[in-house]
Design a protein around this motif. Sequence first.
Motif, PDB file in Angstrom:
ATOM      1  N   ALA A   1       0.900  -1.246  -0.029  1.00  0.00           N
ATOM      2  CA  ALA A   1       0.125  -0.122  -0.211  1.00  0.00           C
ATOM      3  C   ALA A   1       0.879   1.224  -0.016  1.00  0.00           C
ATOM      4  O   ALA A   1       0.420   2.401  -0.549  1.00  0.00           O
ATOM      5  N   GLY A   2       1.987   0.998   0.752  1.00  0.00           N
ATOM      6  CA  GLY A   2       2.823   2.467   0.820  1.00  0.00           C
ATOM      7  C   GLY A   2       3.648   2.854  -0.459  1.00  0.00           C
ATOM      8  O   GLY A   2       3.705   3.935  -0.717  1.00  0.00           O
ATOM      9  N   LEU A   3       3.612   1.747  -1.348  1.00  0.00           N
ATOM     10  CA  LEU A   3       4.211   2.055  -2.673  1.00  0.00           C
ATOM     11  C   LEU A   3       3.386   2.377  -3.658  1.00  0.00           C
ATOM     12  O   LEU A   3       3.815   2.992  -4.632  1.00  0.00           O
ATOM     13  N   PHE A   4       2.326   1.941  -3.568  1.00  0.00           N
ATOM     14  CA  PHE A   4       1.253   2.312  -4.583  1.00  0.00           C
ATOM     15  C   PHE A   4       0.275   3.456  -4.187  1.00  0.00           C
ATOM     16  O   PHE A   4      -0.468   4.073  -5.027  1.00  0.00           O
ATOM     17  N   TRP A   5      -0.237   3.505  -2.986  1.00  0.00           N
ATOM     18  CA  TRP A   5      -1.317   4.363  -2.527  1.00  0.00           C
ATOM     19  C   TRP A   5      -0.675   5.533  -1.858  1.00  0.00           C
ATOM     20  O   TRP A   5      -0.036   5.674  -0.783  1.00  0.00           O
ATOM     21  N   LYS A   6      -0.986   6.900  -2.466  1.00  0.00           N
ATOM     22  CA  LYS A   6      -0.619   8.021  -1.818  1.00  0.00           C
ATOM     23  C   LYS A   6      -1.195   8.336  -0.602  1.00  0.00           C
ATOM     24  O   LYS A   6      -0.591   8.928   0.334  1.00  0.00           O
ATOM     25  N   ARG A   7      -2.428   7.676  -0.074  1.00  0.00           N
ATOM     26  CA  ARG A   7      -3.192   8.059   0.930  1.00  0.00           C
ATOM     27  C   ARG A   7      -3.130   6.917   2.020  1.00  0.00           C
ATOM     28  O   ARG A   7      -4.049   7.116   2.979  1.00  0.00           O
TER      29      ARG A   7
ATOM     30  N   ASN B   1      -2.578   5.505   5.402  1.00  0.00           N
ATOM     31  CA  ASN B   1      -2.533   5.772   6.882  1.00  0.00           C
ATOM     32  C   ASN B   1      -1.125   5.517   7.583  1.00  0.00           C
ATOM     33  O   ASN B   1      -0.963   4.155   7.681  1.00  0.00           O
ATOM     34  N   THR B   2      -0.416   6.300   7.934  1.00  0.00           N
ATOM     35  CA  THR B   2       0.863   5.942   8.420  1.00  0.00           C
ATOM     36  C   THR B   2       0.621   5.085  10.034  1.00  0.00           C
ATOM     37  O   THR B   2       1.160   4.067  10.275  1.00  0.00           O
ATOM     38  N   VAL B   3      -0.466   5.623  10.608  1.00  0.00           N
ATOM     39  CA  VAL B   3      -0.618   5.080  11.962  1.00  0.00           C
ATOM     40  C   VAL B   3      -1.220   3.542  11.739  1.00  0.00           C
ATOM     41  O   VAL B   3      -0.897   2.524  12.413  1.00  0.00           O
TER      42      VAL B   3
ATOM     43  N   LEU C   1      -0.769 -16.509   8.204  1.00  0.00           N
ATOM     44  CA  LEU C   1      -2.064 -16.234   7.942  1.00  0.00           C
ATOM     45  C   LEU C   1      -2.828 -15.163   8.882  1.00  0.00           C
ATOM     46  O   LEU C   1      -3.462 -14.117   8.423  1.00  0.00           O
ATOM     47  N   THR C   2      -2.591 -15.352  10.097  1.00  0.00           N
ATOM     48  CA  THR C   2      -3.077 -14.329  11.130  1.00  0.00           C
ATOM     49  C   THR C   2      -2.668 -13.224  11.059  1.00  0.00           C
ATOM     50  O   THR C   2      -3.129 -12.142  11.168  1.00  0.00           O
ATOM     51  N   GLY C   3      -1.099 -13.066  11.111  1.00  0.00           N
ATOM     52  CA  GLY C   3      -0.472 -11.614  10.872  1.00  0.00           C
ATOM     53  C   GLY C   3      -0.862 -10.978   9.655  1.00  0.00           C
ATOM     54  O   GLY C   3      -0.953  -9.841  10.015  1.00  0.00           O
ATOM     55  N   ALA C   4      -0.989 -11.616   8.745  1.00  0.00           N
ATOM     56  CA  ALA C   4      -1.480 -10.912   7.398  1.00  0.00           C
ATOM     57  C   ALA C   4      -2.897 -10.409   7.586  1.00  0.00           C
ATOM     58  O   ALA C   4      -3.163  -9.222   6.980  1.00  0.00           O
ATOM     59  N   ALA C   5      -3.873 -11.265   7.997  1.00  0.00           N
ATOM     60  CA  ALA C   5      -5.337 -10.839   8.203  1.00  0.00           C
ATOM     61  C   ALA C   5      -5.397  -9.375   8.914  1.00  0.00           C
ATOM     62  O   ALA C   5      -6.049  -8.618   8.682  1.00  0.00           O
ATOM     63  N   VAL C   6      -4.440  -9.648  10.033  1.00  0.00           N
ATOM     64  CA  VAL C   6      -4.717  -8.400  11.222  1.00  0.00           C
ATOM     65  C   VAL C   6      -4.210  -7.140  10.450  1.00  0.00           C
ATOM     66  O   VAL C   6      -4.714  -5.943  10.590  1.00  0.00           O
ATOM     67  N   SER C   7      -2.960  -7.344   9.985  1.00  0.00           N
ATOM     68  CA  SER C   7      -2.364  -6.231   9.356  1.00  0.00           C
ATOM     69  C   SER C   7      -3.276  -5.654   8.267  1.00  0.00           C
ATOM     70  O   SER C   7      -3.363  -4.405   8.108  1.00  0.00           O
ATOM     71  N   MET C   8      -3.694  -6.427   7.358  1.00  0.00           N
ATOM     72  CA  MET C   8      -4.701  -5.876   6.265  1.00  0.00           C
ATOM     73  C   MET C   8      -5.711  -5.069   6.931  1.00  0.00           C
ATOM     74  O   MET C   8      -6.176  -4.239   6.064  1.00  0.00           O
ATOM     75  N   ALA C   9      -6.302  -5.715   7.747  1.00  0.00           N
ATOM     76  CA  ALA C   9      -7.527  -5.095   8.451  1.00  0.00           C
ATOM     77  C   ALA C   9      -7.323  -3.509   8.854  1.00  0.00           C
ATOM     78  O   ALA C   9      -7.745  -2.662   8.555  1.00  0.00           O
ATOM     79  N   LEU C  10      -6.350  -3.554   9.558  1.00  0.00           N
ATOM     80  CA  LEU C  10      -5.746  -2.336  10.150  1.00  0.00           C
ATOM     81  C   LEU C  10      -5.199  -1.322   9.130  1.00  0.00           C
ATOM     82  O   LEU C  10      -5.841  -0.202   8.922  1.00  0.00           O
ATOM     83  N   VAL C  11      -4.580  -1.743   8.046  1.00  0.00           N
ATOM     84  CA  VAL C  11      -4.390  -0.623   6.901  1.00  0.00           C
ATOM     85  C   VAL C  11      -5.357  -0.280   6.233  1.00  0.00           C
ATOM     86  O   VAL C  11      -5.434   0.911   5.789  1.00  0.00           O
ATOM     87  N   LEU C  12      -6.238  -1.181   5.646  1.00  0.00           N
ATOM     88  CA  LEU C  12      -7.527  -0.975   4.825  1.00  0.00           C
ATOM     89  C   LEU C  12      -8.312   0.023   5.553  1.00  0.00           C
ATOM     90  O   LEU C  12      -8.916   1.161   5.013  1.00  0.00           O
ATOM     91  N   VAL C  13      -8.739  -0.428   6.860  1.00  0.00           N
ATOM     92  CA  VAL C  13      -9.750   0.754   7.541  1.00  0.00           C
ATOM     93  C   VAL C  13      -9.025   1.564   7.971  1.00  0.00           C
ATOM     94  O   VAL C  13      -9.808   2.860   7.778  1.00  0.00           O
ATOM     95  N   SER C  14      -7.889   2.199   8.356  1.00  0.00           N
ATOM     96  CA  SER C  14      -7.577   3.094   8.792  1.00  0.00           C
ATOM     97  C   SER C  14      -7.266   4.101   7.431  1.00  0.00           C
ATOM     98  O   SER C  14      -7.591   5.167   7.307  1.00  0.00           O
ATOM     99  N   THR C  15      -6.851   3.576   6.397  1.00  0.00           N
ATOM    100  CA  THR C  15      -6.877   4.298   5.154  1.00  0.00           C
ATOM    101  C   THR C  15      -8.232   4.848   4.652  1.00  0.00           C
ATOM    102  O   THR C  15      -8.459   5.926   4.129  1.00  0.00           O
ATOM    103  N   TRP C  16      -9.141   4.034   4.856  1.00  0.00           N
ATOM    104  CA  TRP C  16     -10.543   4.485   4.331  1.00  0.00           C
ATOM    105  C   TRP C  16     -11.080   5.506   5.276  1.00  0.00           C
ATOM    106  O   TRP C  16     -11.825   6.395   4.883  1.00  0.00           O
TER     107      TRP C  16
ATOM    108  N   TYR D   1       0.576  12.000   0.608  1.00  0.00           N
ATOM    109  CA  TYR D   1       2.152  11.801   0.466  1.00  0.00           C
ATOM    110  C   TYR D   1       2.658  12.204  -0.810  1.00  0.00           C
ATOM    111  O   TYR D   1       2.197  11.944  -1.873  1.00  0.00           O
ATOM    112  N   ASP D   2       4.056  12.763  -0.914  1.00  0.00           N
ATOM    113  CA  ASP D   2       4.825  13.259  -1.864  1.00  0.00           C
ATOM    114  C   ASP D   2       5.722  12.307  -2.286  1.00  0.00           C
ATOM    115  O   ASP D   2       6.377  12.100  -1.518  1.00  0.00           O
ATOM    116  N   TRP D   3       5.469  11.547  -3.344  1.00  0.00           N
ATOM    117  CA  TRP D   3       6.340  10.599  -3.905  1.00  0.00           C
ATOM    118  C   TRP D   3       8.007  11.081  -4.152  1.00  0.00           C
ATOM    119  O   TRP D   3       8.863  10.200  -3.729  1.00  0.00           O
TER     120      TRP D   3
END
Length: 482
Positions: free
Chosen positions: A408-414, A416-418, A445-460, A466-468
């Motif tokens: 997400a950090g490589l392709f999405w400018k928006r 969320n850092t937190v 599997l568990t680590g990826a699922a928790v991380s995905m939820a936090l990144v997607l929800v916080s970004t939404w 971000y300035d590339w």
Amino acid sequence: MNSVNSAILDPTIGWTILAIFSVIWVFLGWFWGRKAQELDEYVLAGRKVGIALGTATAMATWVTSNTTMTAPELAYRMGVWGMLGYSLGSVGLLLFAPLARRIRRLMPFGYTSGDFVRLRYGRTAWYVFLVISLVYGLGWLVSMGMAGGKLINALTGIEYIYGMSVILVICVGYTLLGGFRAVIGTDFIQAILILTGLVVIAYLAIDKIGFDEIHESVTRERPELLNLLMPAAIMFLFNNLLFGVGEIFHSNVWWSRAFAFREDVGFKAYFTAGIFWAPIPIVAGFIALAAPAMDVNVPAADMVGPLVSSEILGVTGAVLVLIMVFSALSSSLDSLLAATSILLVEDIYRRHLRPKAAPGELRSATRWTILGLGILTWIVSALQLGTLAQVLHFTGAFVASTIWPIAAGLFWKRTNTVGAVLGMALGSLAGIIAYHMIGFYVAALTGAAVSMALVLVSTWLWPQDYDWDRLCEAHPGEEQTA
């Protein structure tokens, strides 16, 4: 542990093979390292690696001792899904192909994956990421050190501690001499040896035993290995896919190659390597299914690969296996030593201790760090804290939590850092808990699922901008060459 009496090869033959290849690798390390006097030449081969060497080094590095020994172990324990699940590690190489192209474009002066996390998300995320990277790096180094000792013991009867020591000393030696130039040069030769060995072993095994006899023996003695509905095996299938993606997405082993390849090479090299790598764990794992048919005594699951190969092919097969896996060990150990050393030097030594260090000083620090990593790996490998699969998959909880923050950090400018920081931290914690409470096959599997939820929800909910251009930070000495 195998004894000398049960080994296929005489210890003298084993020592002779190790000595010959040790001399070859050290000489090549010295030969290719003669021109690596500048920092960029030593740690990134001048950022001019082409498609042939790029593909070979990516594939050879991913064909580790874990591939050639853990794939048979998992097939022996989990059956068909074990070896097929391990082959999904190729997905990581395939998915990293577009990332490699974008990394090279966004960060023309980058050195490490830590550089990206620091510039993209800030220092807190950087610290969390460094902990994850170093835990994983040490786990991978130790798993390969253990594999070397176990392999040599199983085939030659040479004591585990001696075999493990030889592998580490040789890899540290030629990596010290030649840096990244030596790594990619030897990787090319090692890739050829590995592929040749696997093809020959698979052909001779099928010709000598046959599919029908293997299937009949497994059905009679180990029918659970053919059960496609085994719950643990199915969970492992998806767990290993995410583990492989997390390994590659976060690790400086792969980022350093993205920086070292020419700008037009990264995508092609990683995609081609992924295609060629996919069948390798299936071939390696298939060998383990012959154990019931051969009535082979397997004292430890992580020794089944070399034991069965040697039983099937005799002395010639044992020599071939020893050469092949020695090449796989070398191709991965040297890459990890080089990549982890520059991560430590760039992100800890220079950023925290010596911010004004000149390129020459950084090159010297990198050499000392390679030596220190070799010593630390030897100490931990000597303790034998678990099987290869246990040591390796413990790190899955950590690396899978980095998939979404990196992509997400490589392709999405928006992004969320937190959310990225919490994704890496809480994802790792959740994965570790799952590892201990359920099993190694659900940690990633568990680590990826928790991380995905936090990144997607916080970004939404709380998108940021971000300035590339901030990723174009120049390294000391690079401003003059830009």
